[in-house]
Design an enzyme around this catalytic site. Sequence first.
Site, PDB file in Angstrom:
ATOM      1  N   ASP A   7       0.861  -1.184   0.000  1.00  0.00           N
ATOM      2  CA  ASP A   7       0.000   0.000   0.000  1.00  0.00           C
ATOM      3  C   ASP A   7       0.900   1.238   0.000  1.00  0.00           C
ATOM      4  OD1 ASP A   7       0.832   0.363   2.623  1.00  0.00           O
ATOM      5  OD2 ASP A   7      -1.174   0.230   3.509  1.00  0.00           O
ATOM      6  N   CYS A  64       2.910  -3.455   4.008  1.00  0.00           N
ATOM      7  CA  CYS A  64       2.152  -2.244   4.342  1.00  0.00           C
ATOM      8  C   CYS A  64       2.907  -1.555   5.478  1.00  0.00           C
ATOM      9  CB  CYS A  64       0.689  -2.558   4.681  1.00  0.00           C
ATOM     10  SG  CYS A  64       0.414  -3.640   6.096  1.00  0.00           S
ATOM     11  N   GLY A  65       2.246  -0.661   6.202  1.00  0.00           N
ATOM     12  CA  GLY A  65       2.954   0.038   7.266  1.00  0.00           C
ATOM     13  C   GLY A  65       3.465  -0.917   8.330  1.00  0.00           C
ATOM     14  N   THR A  66       2.581  -1.785   8.782  1.00  0.00           N
ATOM     15  CA  THR A  66       2.957  -2.753   9.816  1.00  0.00           C
ATOM     16  C   THR A  66       3.137  -4.176   9.292  1.00  0.00           C
ATOM     17  OG1 THR A  66       0.630  -3.220  10.221  1.00  0.00           O
ATOM     18  CG2 THR A  66       1.648  -1.492  11.585  1.00  0.00           C
ATOM     19  N   GLY A  67       2.534  -4.468   8.166  1.00  0.00           N
ATOM     20  CA  GLY A  67       2.461  -5.846   7.664  1.00  0.00           C
ATOM     21  C   GLY A  67       1.250  -6.591   8.189  1.00  0.00           C
ATOM     22  N   GLY A  69      -2.150  -5.592   8.509  1.00  0.00           N
ATOM     23  CA  GLY A  69      -3.368  -5.546   7.693  1.00  0.00           C
ATOM     24  C   GLY A  69      -3.249  -6.452   6.484  1.00  0.00           C
ATOM     25  N   HIS A  97       7.983 -25.100   8.867  1.00  0.00           N
ATOM     26  CA  HIS A  97       6.885 -25.710   9.635  1.00  0.00           C
ATOM     27  C   HIS A  97       5.511 -25.483   9.008  1.00  0.00           C
ATOM     28  CE1 HIS A  97       9.224 -25.875  13.722  1.00  0.00           C
ATOM     29  NE2 HIS A  97      10.007 -26.113  12.682  1.00  0.00           N
ATOM     30  N   ARG A 108       7.129   0.388   8.191  1.00  0.00           N
ATOM     31  CA  ARG A 108       7.278   1.311   9.324  1.00  0.00           C
ATOM     32  C   ARG A 108       7.873   0.623  10.544  1.00  0.00           C
ATOM     33  NH1 ARG A 108       1.231   3.952   8.499  1.00  0.00           N
ATOM     34  NH2 ARG A 108       1.774   5.306   6.748  1.00  0.00           N
ATOM     35  N   ARG A 132       4.691 -34.500  10.978  1.00  0.00           N
ATOM     36  CA  ARG A 132       3.901 -33.760  11.973  1.00  0.00           C
ATOM     37  C   ARG A 132       3.464 -32.408  11.418  1.00  0.00           C
ATOM     38  NH1 ARG A 132       9.177 -32.741  13.434  1.00  0.00           N
ATOM     39  NH2 ARG A 132       9.651 -30.716  14.373  1.00  0.00           N
ATOM     40  N   HIS A 133       4.315 -31.821  10.577  1.00  0.00           N
ATOM     41  CA  HIS A 133       3.933 -30.530   9.990  1.00  0.00           C
ATOM     42  C   HIS A 133       2.880 -30.717   8.900  1.00  0.00           C
ATOM     43  CE1 HIS A 133       6.808 -28.622  12.464  1.00  0.00           C
ATOM     44  NE2 HIS A 133       7.864 -29.158  11.874  1.00  0.00           N
TER      45      HIS A 133
HETATM   46  C1  RB5 Z   1      -1.857   2.693   6.479  1.00  0.00           C
HETATM   47  O1  RB5 Z   1      -1.870   3.895   7.162  1.00  0.00           O
HETATM   48  C2  RB5 Z   1      -1.682   1.538   7.433  1.00  0.00           C
HETATM   49  O2  RB5 Z   1      -2.834   1.379   8.205  1.00  0.00           O
HETATM   50  C3  RB5 Z   1      -1.368   0.275   6.679  1.00  0.00           C
HETATM   51  O3  RB5 Z   1      -0.230   0.466   5.900  1.00  0.00           O
HETATM   52  C4  RB5 Z   1      -1.092  -0.962   7.512  1.00  0.00           C
HETATM   53  O4  RB5 Z   1      -0.154  -0.721   8.490  1.00  0.00           O
HETATM   54  C5  RB5 Z   1      -2.276  -1.666   8.016  1.00  0.00           C
HETATM   55  O5  RB5 Z   1      -2.192  -2.723   8.660  1.00  0.00           O
END
Ligand code: RB5
Length: 149
Positions: A7, A64-67, A69, A97, A108, A132-133
């Site tokens: 994104d 994305c920002g955090t991965g 979403g 695994h 971010r 097992r996996h």
């Molecule tokens: C966008 O601002 C942010 O919400 C998106 O990149 C992501 O971090 C969502 O999980």
Amino acid sequence: MIAVGCDHAAVNLKNTIIAHIKERGYEVKDFGCFDSTSVDYPDYASQVALSVVKGECDKGILICGTGIGMSIAANKFKGIRCAHCADTFSARATRQHNDANVLALGERVTGTGLALDIVDVFLDTPFSGELRHIRRLEKIAKIENENFR
Ligand code: RB5
């Protein structure tokens, strides 16, 4: 073929990852986005997940920002095992695994050098194939079959 999508919060890391894996000889399908105009991450997670589910791409990378979403959205697709990783131990373990087929990263959160190491480990590590996996993955598939339309 590796499917890659991001994104607006992760275009820089996406471009760096694509250049890096192309340099390593991988073919890449870039699903965008391509600039910092605000977009909705599920739209890009969907395109990458579908390309993996359909077998058009072998693995996917979503940023994305955090991965987070991206990983939540991708895991709504039957057959997708998306692993959100911020360290190489997890990237290796999820291939060995969980036979993860999509990697999610946060621009971010994770610095460029570490993110590239995570990508390398994810792409280079095979599934262990241990019984097992396999049994646990079959149970995940059963959950999907029972709960997905
Ligand atoms: C966008 O601002 C942010 O919400 C998106 O990149 C992501 O971090 C969502 O999980």
